[in-house]
Each structure stands twice: as C-alpha cells, then as structure tokens.
Design a protein around this motif. Structure first.
Motif, short mmCIF file in Angstrom:
data_model
loop_
_atom_site.label_atom_id
_atom_site.label_comp_id
_atom_site.label_asym_id
_atom_site.label_seq_id
_atom_site.Cartn_x
_atom_site.Cartn_y
_atom_site.Cartn_z
N LYS A 1 0.82 -1.21 0.00
CA LYS A 1 0.00 0.00 0.00
C LYS A 1 0.86 1.26 0.00
O LYS A 1 0.46 2.28 -0.57
CB LYS A 1 -0.93 0.00 1.21
N CYS A 2 2.02 1.20 0.63
CA CYS A 2 2.89 2.38 0.71
C CYS A 2 3.61 2.64 -0.61
O CYS A 2 3.90 3.79 -0.94
CB CYS A 2 3.92 2.20 1.82
N GLU A 3 3.92 1.59 -1.35
CA GLU A 3 4.71 1.76 -2.57
C GLU A 3 4.07 2.73 -3.56
O GLU A 3 4.73 3.67 -4.02
CB GLU A 3 4.95 0.39 -3.22
N PRO A 4 2.79 2.59 -3.92
CA PRO A 4 2.22 3.55 -4.86
C PRO A 4 2.12 4.95 -4.29
O PRO A 4 2.19 5.94 -5.04
CB PRO A 4 0.83 2.96 -5.18
N ALA A 5 1.96 5.07 -2.96
CA ALA A 5 1.88 6.39 -2.35
C ALA A 5 3.21 7.13 -2.47
O ALA A 5 3.24 8.33 -2.82
CB ALA A 5 1.48 6.27 -0.88
N VAL A 6 4.31 6.44 -2.20
CA VAL A 6 5.62 7.08 -2.31
C VAL A 6 5.96 7.34 -3.77
O VAL A 6 6.53 8.39 -4.12
CB VAL A 6 6.71 6.23 -1.63
N ARG A 7 5.60 6.42 -4.66
CA ARG A 7 5.84 6.63 -6.09
C ARG A 7 5.10 7.87 -6.58
O ARG A 7 5.63 8.66 -7.37
CB ARG A 7 5.42 5.38 -6.86
N ALA A 8 3.88 8.07 -6.09
CA ALA A 8 3.11 9.26 -6.47
C ALA A 8 3.78 10.53 -5.97
O ALA A 8 3.80 11.56 -6.67
CB ALA A 8 1.69 9.15 -5.93
N ARG A 9 4.36 10.47 -4.76
CA ARG A 9 5.07 11.65 -4.24
C ARG A 9 6.30 11.97 -5.08
O ARG A 9 6.60 13.14 -5.35
CB ARG A 9 5.47 11.42 -2.78
N LEU A 10 7.01 10.93 -5.51
CA LEU A 10 8.17 11.15 -6.37
C LEU A 10 7.75 11.85 -7.67
O LEU A 10 8.43 12.78 -8.13
CB LEU A 10 8.85 9.82 -6.68
N LYS A 11 6.64 11.41 -8.25
CA LYS A 11 6.17 12.02 -9.49
C LYS A 11 5.75 13.47 -9.27
O LYS A 11 6.01 14.34 -10.12
CB LYS A 11 5.00 11.22 -10.06
N LEU A 12 5.12 13.76 -8.14
CA LEU A 12 4.74 15.14 -7.84
C LEU A 12 5.97 16.03 -7.68
O LEU A 12 6.01 17.17 -8.16
CB LEU A 12 3.89 15.19 -6.57
N LEU A 13 6.99 15.51 -7.01
CA LEU A 13 8.23 16.28 -6.84
C LEU A 13 8.91 16.51 -8.18
O LEU A 13 9.35 17.61 -8.50
CB LEU A 13 9.17 15.56 -5.87
N GLU A 14 9.00 15.45 -8.98
CA GLU A 14 9.65 15.57 -10.29
C GLU A 14 8.85 16.46 -11.23
O GLU A 14 9.41 17.09 -12.13
CB GLU A 14 9.84 14.17 -10.87
#
Length: 235
Positions: A180-193
């Motif tokens: 459950k955490c993996e897609p949440a952190v991946r989404a944060r990376l995309k928002l930062l990028e």
C-alpha cells in the motif's frame, strides 16, 4: 562523482543495509528531539525478531513502519509551508498535495503499529528538524529547490526500503503495508519531479553494481533481441 547532500550518504548506507536484510540500531529520541544513544539492551531488542499472528516481525519490518511515520512528521510541515512560501505555482500545488496525501500513509503506519505493537515517534528526527530549518531559511527559487531536493532524496531512499522489505518480509501484514505504501511514495516522487526542480545534480549517485553489460558501440546500432519465448521453444 557528485558530493551528496548532507545526510544522504548515511541514508544511502542504511538503505543498502536494508537491502541486505540488516537493520542498524538507531537509538531513541528524547522529548526535545535529541538523539539518545541506545543501551546494549536496546540494541539487542532492536535486532530481535518476535512472533505475531501475521508471522515473524523483524527489525527491518518495524523500521519501515517507523520510517513511513517519520516521513509524514517532516514532509507535512514542509508541504503546508510551501503552499504559502514557494516561489512557483507548481511547487505550491504539488507540495501541498504531498502534504495532503501523507495523511493516508500516516494512517496506514498507525494502524500497522497498533496491530504489531510498534512504538511510533511523535516528532521529526534531529536530522529532519535540521532540514526543516534549512528549508525555512531559504526564499524564492532557492526555497523551492531546497525543499524539493530534500524531499526527493528522502522519498527515493524510502522507496528503496519499501521494495527491500516487500521482497523479504515474512510478516503478511507488513507485506500488505509495504504494498500500500509503494504507490503512495511513487506518487510523491512524481509530484516532486513534476515541479521541474529535480535535476541530475540534485539526485544521489546511482547504486554500485558488481557487474553490468558493457555499453554498446554507438556507431553500431543494436539488433533487437529475440523474444525469450523464442529462445525457450522446445525446452
């Protein structure tokens, strides 16, 4: 090789140890946020594996739950502050969204911690507090750049830790938590990028590998590799 941001080298080392199935004793945190050196008993307890109804709960499992919680404790304040202070509209929007999304990840960490009896921190680590002070002291594009660089590095390392624990944990609840955490952190990376401030010089060095294929000759375009199924025909 680029000189890493302060704290990145240590964090990279911890991520590497997680990938090898180890977990370093990090000690406790005093009420004022200062680090408290672990006692021998603390260190032994931190490295112990305990039985739960979801399977063995090891140090890396507990560490991941704490790391997800810890990320929320410093990234939510940064995101909320950036909504007011960031120079660019995209930064204000994306970091504000990150702060909002952290509430979901924090809820997952708190739920897992209750079920598995894992104590959670209630404030950022001293290092994270230093990042908050550093970011707050900036203005204009430097504010945006510093906040995004710190968050991108931290979330990149957390992403690696999630993968390491997901691939190795014997605890089914922790495995579900990591998924459950993996897609949440991946989404944060995309928002930062997506802010445009994540560039090559703001990222940590790539991991070292024992062996890798040699680069191809740029003057000789590579031929497409045959499908794996074609190579396995008749086997």
């Amino acid at each position: 090789m680029r000189t890493p941001l302060p704290g990145v080298a240590a964090a990279c080392g911890l991520a590497a140890m997680l990938l090898l199935g180890a977990c370093t004793a990090t000690g406790r945190q005093a009420s004022d946020g200062a680090a408290v050196a672990p006692s021998p008993a603390d260190e032994a307890a931190q490295q112990s594996t305990v039985d739960t109804k979801w399977g063995p709960l090891g140090p890396a499992d507990r560490d991941l739950i704490v790391r997800v919680r810890q990320a929320a404790l410093w990234e939510i304040p940064v995101g909320r502050q950036a909504q007011r202070r960031a120079a660019r509209t995209t930064t204000r929007r994306n970091l504000g969204e990150i702060a909002r999304r952290h509430a979901g990840s924090d809820a997952l960490a708190r739920q897992a911690a209750v079920k598995l009896n894992v104590p959670l921190p209630d404030q950022p680590t001293p290092e994270q507090q230093s990042w908050l002070s550093e970011i707050t002291g900036k203005s204009g594009n430097d504010y945006d750049r510093t906040a995004i660089a710190r968050m991108r590095t931290a979330d990149g390392l957390l992403y690696a830790s999630i993968g390491a624990v997901r691939g190795s944990t014997r605890n089914t609840l922790v495995r579900a938590f990591a998924e459950k955490c993996e897609p949440a952190v991946r989404a944060r990376l995309k928002l930062l990028e997506g802010t445009g401030f994540v560039t090559g010089d703001t990222l940590p060095d790539p991991p070292q590998v024992a062996s890798a294929p040699l680069p191809g000759n740029p003057k000789q375009p590579a031929s497409p590799a045959p499908a794996a199924t074609a190579l396995l025909a008749g086997r």
